[in-house]
Design an enzyme around this catalytic site. Structure first.
Site, PDB file in Angstrom:
ATOM      1  N   THR A   5     -30.511   0.507   7.872  1.00  0.00           N
ATOM      2  CA  THR A   5     -30.870   0.804   6.486  1.00  0.00           C
ATOM      3  C   THR A   5     -31.710  -0.365   6.013  1.00  0.00           C
ATOM      4  OG1 THR A   5     -28.760   1.918   6.097  1.00  0.00           O
ATOM      5  CG2 THR A   5     -29.896   1.115   4.137  1.00  0.00           C
ATOM      6  N   ARG A  64     -25.036  14.941   6.682  1.00  0.00           N
ATOM      7  CA  ARG A  64     -24.184  13.793   6.312  1.00  0.00           C
ATOM      8  C   ARG A  64     -24.968  12.832   5.401  1.00  0.00           C
ATOM      9  NH1 ARG A  64     -24.995   8.021   7.042  1.00  0.00           N
ATOM     10  NH2 ARG A  64     -22.971   7.031   7.042  1.00  0.00           N
ATOM     11  N   GLY A 111     -24.722   9.044   3.680  1.00  0.00           N
ATOM     12  CA  GLY A 111     -23.989   7.772   3.658  1.00  0.00           C
ATOM     13  C   GLY A 111     -23.993   7.210   2.248  1.00  0.00           C
ATOM     14  N   ASP A 112     -23.907   5.896   2.171  1.00  0.00           N
ATOM     15  CA  ASP A 112     -23.893   5.238   0.864  1.00  0.00           C
ATOM     16  C   ASP A 112     -25.282   5.117   0.243  1.00  0.00           C
ATOM     17  OD1 ASP A 112     -24.570   3.505   2.990  1.00  0.00           O
ATOM     18  OD2 ASP A 112     -24.136   1.743   1.777  1.00  0.00           O
ATOM     19  N   THR A 119     -25.999  -2.280   3.586  1.00  0.00           N
ATOM     20  CA  THR A 119     -26.313  -1.643   4.860  1.00  0.00           C
ATOM     21  C   THR A 119     -25.023  -1.672   5.672  1.00  0.00           C
ATOM     22  OG1 THR A 119     -26.947  -3.687   5.971  1.00  0.00           O
ATOM     23  CG2 THR A 119     -28.683  -2.517   4.820  1.00  0.00           C
ATOM     24  N   GLY A 120     -24.909  -0.757   6.611  1.00  0.00           N
ATOM     25  CA  GLY A 120     -23.690  -0.717   7.412  1.00  0.00           C
ATOM     26  C   GLY A 120     -23.109   0.676   7.372  1.00  0.00           C
ATOM     27  N   GLY A 140     -21.825   3.528   5.876  1.00  0.00           N
ATOM     28  CA  GLY A 140     -21.883   3.964   4.497  1.00  0.00           C
ATOM     29  C   GLY A 140     -20.598   4.552   3.966  1.00  0.00           C
TER      30      GLY A 140
HETATM   31  N1  GLY Z   1     -25.657   2.553   5.228  1.00  0.00           N
HETATM   32  C1  GLY Z   1     -26.381   3.647   5.690  1.00  0.00           C
HETATM   33  C2  GLY Z   1     -25.591   4.796   6.066  1.00  0.00           C
HETATM   34  O1  GLY Z   1     -24.397   4.707   6.271  1.00  0.00           O
HETATM   35  O2  GLY Z   1     -26.167   5.871   6.166  1.00  0.00           O
END
Ligand code: GLY
Length: 319
Positions: free
Chosen positions: A175, A203, A205-206, A226-227, A229
């Protein structure tokens, strides 16, 4: 220490280094924090070497590159977001249009693509040869039947999803985060991602979720993640950093507190990777810092009075 009068700053995750100059040049040319954040993120979206953002991003489990992005304006708390968008290389620009032109905050999938089409955004093939090869190797076991990824049959699809979560565990979270404070003191935060490599179609994420992967409020500061999510969604991690600053913690203390919150998650999918969560943040005065669960993770920043970016280690806060 507050930024000197008339100086702006761009800070981001390490992969944002390809966009820092564009962000700084935008500020120097009189652009706003929002303009600069968007320009910086577009450079990362165009970087085909980056396997977690934009063109070249690792596809989902059925071989489609699906992108998520958000922009938040710290002056007004206006925000725009798109999720699971296919074939549009700059989702961050579509997110900006959602923020500026609609009464909504988030558009996803076909609705987001319809919106992008109506606003004249160009489509492109985002699946590079390298990313497709990764997909064939990981998901198809190296087999190439010559068919297009998108035309695969139901039978292949069932093969693909068999054992899917195991393949997912080992793969990529990529990310980009960019936070900008312009010389007027306005803060903007932009996030863009192709999400978790080989994720389930649809899907999110965050990154497209305001408060989870992105938050900005001129009065207190900004943070972006980032990581993995799913963790940041469950702990509203970006908003937590800003909330901790609002309640009196310093930038470093706020980062640490938001990372420590993640320890309460009961997460059977966390896996063995040490690098599962990273946060970049800025306080209202333009001081920058970052945290990570990994000792190796870095972040980058450049002020408008610097000729190139500086890279620094993050605070390490293991889970
Ligand atoms: N942090 C990005 C995701 O999980 O998609």
């Amino acid at each position: 220490m507050a930024l000197p009068e008339g100086i702006g700053i761009v800070v981001g995750s390490a992969n944002a280094r390809v966009g820092l100059e564009a962000g700084v040049e935008t500020l120097k040319a009189g652009g706003s924090a929002i303009d600069a954040a968007i320009e910086a993120v577009k450079c990362v979206e165009d970087n085909v070497e980056d396997r977690g953002v934009g063109t070249g991003g690792i596809p989902n489990v059925i071989g489609q590159v699906e992108l998520d992005a958000t922009i938040m304006d710290g002056r007004t708390l206006a925000a725009g977001s798109v999720g699971a968008v296919k074939e549009y290389p700059h989702p961050i620009e579509i997110a900006r249009k959602v923020m500026e032109l609609t009464p909504h905050v988030m558009l996803v999938g076909e609705g987001a693509e319809l919106f992008a089409k109506h606003h004249g955004f160009e489509t492109a093939n985002l699946l590079t040869e390298d990313a497709e090869a990764s997909w064939r190797e990981r998901i198809q076991g190296g087999a190439s039947n010559g068919s297009s990824v998108y035309e695969d049959s139901y039978q292949l699809y069932m093969q693909v999803v068999d054992d899917w979560t195991k393949k997912l565990h080992e793969e990529i979270f990529g990310t980009t985060n960019v936070i900008v404070r312009d010389a007027q003191g306005d803060i903007a935060c932009a996030v863009s991602t192709s999400g978790w490599g080989f994720k389930w179609p649809g899907r999110l994420g965050d990154s497209p979720i305001i408060g989870a992967g992105n938050y900005a409020d001129n009065r207190f500061g900004s943070a972006a993640c980032t990581g993995r999510g799913e963790m940041a969604i469950r702990c509203t991690t970006a908003a937590s950093v800003v909330m901790y600053m609002r309640h009196g913690k310093s930038l470093a203390e706020a980062l640490e507190a938001a990372m420590v919150d993640l320890r309460h998650l009961d997460d059977p999918f966390a896996g063995e990777r040490s690098n599962v969560m990273n946060i970049v943040a800025m306080d209202r005065e333009g001081n920058v810092n970052a945290a990570s669960t990994s000792e190796e993770s870095t972040f980058v920043f450049q002020r408008t009075d610097m000729s190139s970016y500086e890279e620094q280690a993050r605070l390490t806060v293991p889970l």
